[in-house]
Design a protein around this motif. Structure first.
Motif, short mmCIF file in Angstrom:
data_model
loop_
_atom_site.label_atom_id
_atom_site.label_comp_id
_atom_site.label_asym_id
_atom_site.label_seq_id
_atom_site.Cartn_x
_atom_site.Cartn_y
_atom_site.Cartn_z
N MET A 352 0.82 -1.21 0.00
CA MET A 352 0.00 0.00 0.00
C MET A 352 0.86 1.26 0.00
SD MET A 352 -3.23 -0.04 -0.35
CE MET A 352 -3.57 1.58 0.31
N ARG A 353 1.93 1.24 0.77
CA ARG A 353 2.82 2.41 0.79
C ARG A 353 3.49 2.60 -0.57
NH1 ARG A 353 5.24 0.58 6.62
NH2 ARG A 353 3.41 1.19 7.86
N LEU A 354 3.86 1.49 -1.20
CA LEU A 354 4.45 1.58 -2.54
C LEU A 354 3.44 2.08 -3.55
CD1 LEU A 354 6.71 1.10 -4.56
CD2 LEU A 354 6.04 -1.32 -4.64
N LEU A 355 2.20 1.62 -3.45
CA LEU A 355 1.15 2.10 -4.35
C LEU A 355 0.98 3.61 -4.22
CD1 LEU A 355 -1.24 1.63 -6.29
CD2 LEU A 355 -2.67 1.22 -4.26
N MET A 356 0.97 4.11 -3.00
CA MET A 356 0.82 5.55 -2.79
C MET A 356 2.02 6.31 -3.35
SD MET A 356 -0.75 5.78 1.06
CE MET A 356 -2.36 5.11 1.46
N LEU A 357 3.22 5.79 -3.13
CA LEU A 357 4.41 6.44 -3.67
C LEU A 357 4.39 6.43 -5.19
CD1 LEU A 357 7.35 5.19 -1.42
CD2 LEU A 357 6.57 7.54 -1.69
N GLY A 358 4.00 5.30 -5.77
CA GLY A 358 3.94 5.21 -7.23
C GLY A 358 2.98 6.22 -7.82
N LEU A 359 1.81 6.36 -7.20
CA LEU A 359 0.83 7.34 -7.68
C LEU A 359 1.34 8.76 -7.47
CD1 LEU A 359 -2.47 5.70 -6.38
CD2 LEU A 359 -1.63 5.76 -8.74
N ALA A 360 1.99 9.01 -6.33
CA ALA A 360 2.51 10.35 -6.05
C ALA A 360 3.55 10.76 -7.07
CB ALA A 360 3.11 10.39 -4.65
N ILE A 361 4.45 9.85 -7.45
CA ILE A 361 5.50 10.21 -8.40
C ILE A 361 4.93 10.39 -9.80
CG2 ILE A 361 6.22 7.87 -9.06
CD1 ILE A 361 9.11 8.83 -8.86
N MET A 362 3.90 9.61 -10.15
CA MET A 362 3.29 9.76 -11.47
C MET A 362 2.49 11.05 -11.58
SD MET A 362 2.15 5.78 -12.21
CE MET A 362 1.73 6.04 -13.94
N VAL A 363 1.80 11.41 -10.51
CA VAL A 363 1.07 12.69 -10.51
C VAL A 363 2.05 13.85 -10.42
CG1 VAL A 363 -0.54 14.12 -9.19
CG2 VAL A 363 -1.04 11.70 -9.55
N GLY A 364 3.05 13.72 -9.57
CA GLY A 364 4.04 14.79 -9.46
C GLY A 364 4.75 15.05 -10.76
N GLY A 365 4.98 13.99 -11.55
CA GLY A 365 5.63 14.13 -12.84
C GLY A 365 4.82 14.91 -13.86
N MET A 366 3.53 15.08 -13.60
CA MET A 366 2.68 15.86 -14.51
C MET A 366 2.88 17.35 -14.35
SD MET A 366 -0.93 13.83 -14.11
CE MET A 366 -1.09 12.08 -14.43
N PHE A 367 3.38 17.78 -13.19
CA PHE A 367 3.45 19.20 -12.89
C PHE A 367 4.84 19.68 -12.49
CE2 PHE A 367 -0.68 17.48 -11.47
CZ PHE A 367 -1.48 18.04 -12.44
N ASN A 368 5.78 18.74 -12.32
CA ASN A 368 7.13 19.11 -11.88
C ASN A 368 8.16 18.21 -12.57
OD1 ASN A 368 6.61 21.01 -9.38
ND2 ASN A 368 5.22 19.28 -9.14
N ALA A 369 9.42 18.66 -12.53
CA ALA A 369 10.52 17.82 -13.04
C ALA A 369 10.87 16.82 -11.96
CB ALA A 369 11.71 18.70 -13.39
N ILE A 370 10.00 15.85 -11.75
CA ILE A 370 10.06 14.99 -10.58
C ILE A 370 11.28 14.07 -10.60
CG2 ILE A 370 8.80 12.89 -11.23
CD1 ILE A 370 7.93 15.10 -8.21
N LEU A 371 11.80 13.75 -11.78
CA LEU A 371 13.03 12.96 -11.91
C LEU A 371 14.18 13.81 -12.43
CD1 LEU A 371 11.75 9.55 -13.34
CD2 LEU A 371 12.16 10.18 -10.96
N ARG A 372 13.87 14.78 -13.27
CA ARG A 372 14.90 15.62 -13.86
C ARG A 372 15.66 16.42 -12.81
NH1 ARG A 372 18.47 18.16 -15.14
NH2 ARG A 372 18.98 19.21 -17.11
N ASP A 373 14.96 16.79 -11.74
CA ASP A 373 15.59 17.53 -10.65
C ASP A 373 15.89 16.55 -9.52
OD1 ASP A 373 16.20 19.18 -8.41
OD2 ASP A 373 15.21 20.85 -9.42
N ALA A 374 17.16 16.41 -9.16
CA ALA A 374 17.55 15.45 -8.13
C ALA A 374 16.98 15.81 -6.75
CB ALA A 374 19.07 15.37 -8.04
N VAL A 375 16.57 17.05 -6.55
CA VAL A 375 15.93 17.41 -5.28
C VAL A 375 14.70 16.54 -5.06
CG1 VAL A 375 14.69 19.24 -4.06
CG2 VAL A 375 16.77 19.78 -5.33
N PHE A 376 13.90 16.34 -6.13
CA PHE A 376 12.76 15.44 -6.06
C PHE A 376 13.20 13.99 -6.20
CE2 PHE A 376 10.75 19.29 -8.02
CZ PHE A 376 9.89 19.59 -6.98
#
Length: 399
Positions: A352-376
């Motif tokens: 469940m925690r992994l599911l939440m993280l997976g959804l968070a990173i996929m949604v975050g990637g829609m509005f931020n450089a979620i992987l391009r920026d190492a801060v994220f």
């Protein structure tokens, strides 16, 4: 032999602390990662760790991304100044493989508790800032004023912690435990909606709370109570927080204005970025233009259209499509969908925690450089390691 055995556990001890450090300035996080790498080198037993990584379901998709980016570097355009830094950003998931090489163990529970403790610490700093009691030092800059991606990350981390706590409430076995988790949830959720300055965190917060509640919705009153509670919290934030209401209203107005051909506000300039990036993608949709080529291509178009120039498109899907094409986006989705598939197979609290993280990173990637920026990116790799360590394809039963 006793010393050697303890030395082999050093990486786990360091990794268990890293989630707490995520709420500190990025330099401290990177220092923690360096210490982890050093402890991993000293721990030895490399053959076992390599076997652990190769047997993990994330290994193949991460290697596929490495292959795609290597081919892009060989056959596509390569800017002299920014190529290698851009290439390195695409390999962020290699850090995840290093993290999960330590295997599963009690450190995962310690890491979870460290993350929640860090979220409680961060929430406290936001409250102190409202009361004007937060010291004016560099350690707290991201809490005192908006400071770019670090401030956004703090909001996202708090949203994830709140979602995990809401899920924990569905598992609580006694009223005291339930009350303690509920207080922690409210304590952390309040800054997300009222004090942080990021719309992405609010979207992730609502999504994760819905996921946690739906998990126990059928035949369990806590799931229904959770959904009702989330609705009441968001409604209260809308009515009581002028900042929250203003951000949501501005976003809606920007979308309407842009759809009619009008210029959006300064907060809605991402719509212009997305539109110009789609033009860049249309020129070479299959392979993209090459690693680190988005910025010069966008700068050229932005100058011609008399709009602002930016360093990233604030959307990883569009960035990958522009630089490494549909093939690169497919590799990215393989990684992200594999995370969800592993979460589904786990069928336990790690899942469940992994599911939440997976959804968070996929949604975050829609509005931020979620992987391009190492801060994220580094923050998500550290958190993903908690539920992913020790995962296997065939894992289907609860712990």
């Amino acid at each position: 032999m006793s010393f050697a055995a303890r030395r082999g556990e050093w990486p786990q001890y360091v990794l268990a602390i890293l989630p707490f450090l995520l709420f500190f300035p990025v330099g401290i996080v990177y220092l923690g990662v360096v210490i982890f790498l050093f402890s991993l080198m000293l721990a030895g037993d490399y053959r076992k760790r390599w076997a652990e990584v190769r047997a993990h379901p994330m290994f193949r998709p991460v290697m596929a991304m490495l292959l795609v980016t290597c081919l892009a570097g060989i056959f596509l355009e390569r800017p002299q100044k920014a190529f290698w830094s851009g290439f390195a950003h695409y390999q962020i998931y290699l850090f995840l493989l290093l993290f999960i090489s330590v295997g599963k163990g009690e450190w995962q529970n310690w890491a979870y508790k460290a993350f929640i403790a860090g979220a409680l610490y961060a929430a406290m700093l936001f409250y102190l800032n409202v009361l004007q009691l937060l010291p004016d030092i560099g350690l707290f800059n991201a809490y005192r004023a908006y400071s770019g991606n670090k401030s956004i990350l703090l909001g996202i981390l708090l949203a994830i912690a709140a979602g995990w706590l809401l899920y924990d409430m569905t598992l609580a076995t006694g009223w005291k435990s339930l009350a303690r988790i509920l207080v922690a949830f409210i304590y952390i959720a309040t800054p997300v909606l009222f004090l942080t300055k990021t719309r992405t965190a609010i979207v992730i917060f609502v999504l994760l709370c819905i996921v946690a509640s739906v998990r126990y919705l059928r035949g369990h009153w806590r799931g229904a109570a959770g959904l009702l509670g989330v609705a009441l919290i968001v409604a209260a934030a809308w009515g009581m927080s002028s900042g929250f209401k203003e951000r949501m209203t501005t976003t809606f107005n920007d979308i309407v204005a842009f759809s009619k051909g009008n210029k959006p506000s300064a907060q809605g300039n991402r719509l212009e970025i997305y539109a110009l990036t789609l033009e860049i993608i249309a020129q070479r949709p299959l392979t993209g233009h090459g690693i680190s080529t988005w910025e010069p291509h966008y700068a050229k178009l932005a100058t011609e259209r008399d709009v602002d120039v930016f360093a990233t498109p604030h959307n990883d899907y569009l960035l990958y499509a522009a630089e490494i094409g549909v093939i690169g986006v497919a590799a990215l989705l393989w990684i992200w969908l594999m995370q969800l598939a592993v979460a589904w197979r786990m069928n336990n609290h790690h899942g469940m925690r992994l599911l939440m993280l997976g959804l968070a990173i996929m949604v975050g990637g829609m509005f931020n450089a979620i992987l391009r920026d190492a801060v994220f990116g580094m923050a998500f790799m550290i958190l993903l390691a908690i539920p992913l360590a020790g995962a296997r394809y065939e894992e289907t039963r609860a712990d």
